[in-house]
Enzyme design. Sequence first.
Site, short mmCIF file in Angstrom:
data_model
loop_
_atom_site.label_atom_id
_atom_site.label_comp_id
_atom_site.label_asym_id
_atom_site.label_seq_id
_atom_site.Cartn_x
_atom_site.Cartn_y
_atom_site.Cartn_z
N PHE A 13 35.47 45.18 46.82
CA PHE A 13 34.98 46.56 47.00
C PHE A 13 33.45 46.61 47.16
CE2 PHE A 13 33.79 50.37 44.20
CZ PHE A 13 33.69 51.25 45.26
N ASP A 58 37.72 29.14 44.96
CA ASP A 58 37.74 29.79 43.66
C ASP A 58 36.50 29.37 42.85
OD1 ASP A 58 38.56 30.35 40.84
OD2 ASP A 58 40.45 30.87 41.85
N ALA A 79 32.01 37.78 42.10
CA ALA A 79 33.41 37.41 41.80
C ALA A 79 33.70 37.58 40.32
CB ALA A 79 33.66 35.95 42.22
N TYR A 145 36.07 40.69 29.01
CA TYR A 145 35.29 40.99 30.23
C TYR A 145 33.84 41.31 29.88
CZ TYR A 145 33.69 43.90 34.20
OH TYR A 145 32.98 44.45 35.23
N LYS A 149 30.24 39.31 30.65
CA LYS A 149 29.06 39.85 31.35
C LYS A 149 27.81 39.57 30.51
CE LYS A 149 31.10 41.53 35.00
NZ LYS A 149 30.99 40.80 36.27
N ILE A 190 39.62 59.40 39.25
CA ILE A 190 39.28 60.09 40.51
C ILE A 190 40.51 60.11 41.41
CG2 ILE A 190 37.82 60.03 42.58
CD1 ILE A 190 35.74 58.45 40.97
N ILE A 205 44.01 67.46 32.09
CA ILE A 205 42.95 66.80 31.32
C ILE A 205 43.35 66.74 29.86
CG2 ILE A 205 40.54 67.03 30.59
CD1 ILE A 205 40.10 68.56 33.26
N1 LIG Z 1 33.51 48.49 40.40
C1 LIG Z 1 32.87 48.81 39.27
O1 LIG Z 1 32.93 49.97 38.78
C2 LIG Z 1 32.06 47.78 38.55
C3 LIG Z 1 31.32 48.17 37.43
C4 LIG Z 1 30.57 47.21 36.75
C5 LIG Z 1 30.54 45.90 37.21
N2 LIG Z 1 31.29 45.54 38.30
C6 LIG Z 1 31.26 44.13 38.73
O2 LIG Z 1 30.94 44.06 40.11
C7 LIG Z 1 31.60 42.92 40.70
C8 LIG Z 1 32.37 43.35 41.93
O3 LIG Z 1 33.32 44.34 41.55
P1 LIG Z 1 34.32 45.01 42.59
O4 LIG Z 1 34.57 46.40 42.09
O5 LIG Z 1 33.83 44.79 43.98
O6 LIG Z 1 35.63 44.15 42.32
P2 LIG Z 1 36.75 43.62 43.35
O7 LIG Z 1 37.90 43.18 42.52
O8 LIG Z 1 36.99 44.62 44.44
O9 LIG Z 1 36.04 42.35 44.01
C9 LIG Z 1 35.98 41.10 43.36
C10 LIG Z 1 36.19 40.02 44.41
O10 LIG Z 1 36.16 38.77 43.72
C11 LIG Z 1 37.21 37.96 44.22
N3 LIG Z 1 37.59 37.01 43.17
C12 LIG Z 1 38.26 37.28 42.01
N4 LIG Z 1 38.44 36.15 41.31
C13 LIG Z 1 37.85 35.16 42.01
C14 LIG Z 1 37.70 33.76 41.80
N5 LIG Z 1 38.22 33.17 40.71
N6 LIG Z 1 37.04 33.03 42.72
C15 LIG Z 1 36.52 33.62 43.83
N7 LIG Z 1 36.66 34.94 44.11
C16 LIG Z 1 37.30 35.70 43.20
C17 LIG Z 1 38.32 38.93 44.59
O11 LIG Z 1 39.21 38.39 45.58
C18 LIG Z 1 37.53 40.13 45.13
O12 LIG Z 1 37.33 40.03 46.54
C19 LIG Z 1 32.45 42.32 39.58
O13 LIG Z 1 31.74 41.26 38.99
C20 LIG Z 1 32.60 43.45 38.59
O14 LIG Z 1 32.83 42.97 37.29
C21 LIG Z 1 32.03 46.45 38.99
#
Ligand SMILES: NC(=O)c1ccc[n+]([C@@H]2O[C@H](COP(=O)([O-])OP(=O)(O)OC[C@H]3O[C@@H](n4cnc5c(N)ncnc54)[C@H](O)[C@@H]3O)[C@@H](O)[C@H]2O)c1
Length: 311
Positions: A13, A58, A79, A145, A149, A190, A205
């Site tokens: 995303f 990976d 990732a 998780y 972080k 959402i 809610i």
């Molecule tokens: N979306 C949020 O609200 C949010 C908030 C805080 C932090 N984050 C952090 O931002 C980063 C991206 O989040 P996102 O929402 O895009 O998540 P997402 O799940 O859409 O994207 C993560 C990507 O990592 C890849 N992935 C997962 N495990 C893997 C592995 N072992 N090796 C290689 N690739 C791997 C997945 O295929 C995916 O494309 C993450 O680290 C997440 O923890 C997101």
Amino acid sequence: MSSTVLVTGGAGFIGSHVVPLLLERGDRVRLMDNMSRGDRGRVAEWVATGRVELVEQDVRYGGAVHRAMSGCDQVVHLAAVSINKSEADPYESVDINIVGSNNVFKAAADHGVRRVVFASSASVYGDPDRLPMAEDDPLDPLTPYCVAKHTGEQLLAYYARRSAMTWIALRFFNVYGPGQKPTAYYTSVINHFVQRLRSGEAPVIDGKGEQSMDFVHVHDIARAVVMALDVDAARANLPINIGTGIDTSVAELARTLIDAVGVDVEPQFRPRDVLVSRRMADISRALDVLGWKPTIDVRTGMQDLVDSEIG
Ligand SMILES: NC(=O)c1ccc[n+]([C@@H]2O[C@H](COP(=O)([O-])OP(=O)(O)OC[C@H]3O[C@@H](n4cnc5c(N)ncnc54)[C@H](O)[C@@H]3O)[C@@H](O)[C@H]2O)c1
């Protein structure tokens, strides 16, 4: 100056909003993603530009990470597996989110990478005692998780002391926007509300809807990532909150989405004892260090989301 940037998890995303900004500024991108949640169609479009290469691997495999790192000047480490999966399967969460991150940071230090930008999270704070939440506030990571972080930030500090690598950990608040999966943990509310509104039903809610989040649009997140790649080394090596500095309650969110979808309903409140958690970022460091501030307010962002795709 254009770079070769390794983006782990870049097919997800947030990555899908970061990669186009990198291409816009002339970078070459090496995407390392195991495609467990990645968007293959989007990646194929980028690869067709000739400036993006997909390494379908990976981050848990140190050798693969080392090979992917070769020739890269900068790294965006996205990732990870999400917070809800971390409670269901802490082993996988620790493997990917701690061992995987360690592989990425160690390889970056070994290969002379000059900047690592790490996707950290507001969840490192746990349930805050006060708002807004500032980077120097006490941390209380509550799930594997969140622990990962926090550990990731500390590992970065460790490798930076032993190499030329510099880092910025962006503590993202509640990210929303086009391309988000409906199952996203905090922001699934959402999607849930929009689904109901689209079928003419009122959002329901629990309690008074006082629990709040700091919703930040994914385009603003992507801008912060790119700005963090550019910050002078003397100002790096620290965590930075990325939110809007505004807490939106669930009740306010419901009203915003009712307007965005354009239906004539009122939110329904279901009496419940709800643990009221609240989120709101102090974003002064983001402005000071990155020169970043949000450009999309919640009302505009939610309208854009409703108009674009979900549902
Ligand atoms: N979306 C949020 O609200 C949010 C908030 C805080 C932090 N984050 C952090 O931002 C980063 C991206 O989040 P996102 O929402 O895009 O998540 P997402 O799940 O859409 O994207 C993560 C990507 O990592 C890849 N992935 C997962 N495990 C893997 C592995 N072992 N090796 C290689 N690739 C791997 C997945 O295929 C995916 O494309 C993450 O680290 C997440 O923890 C997101």
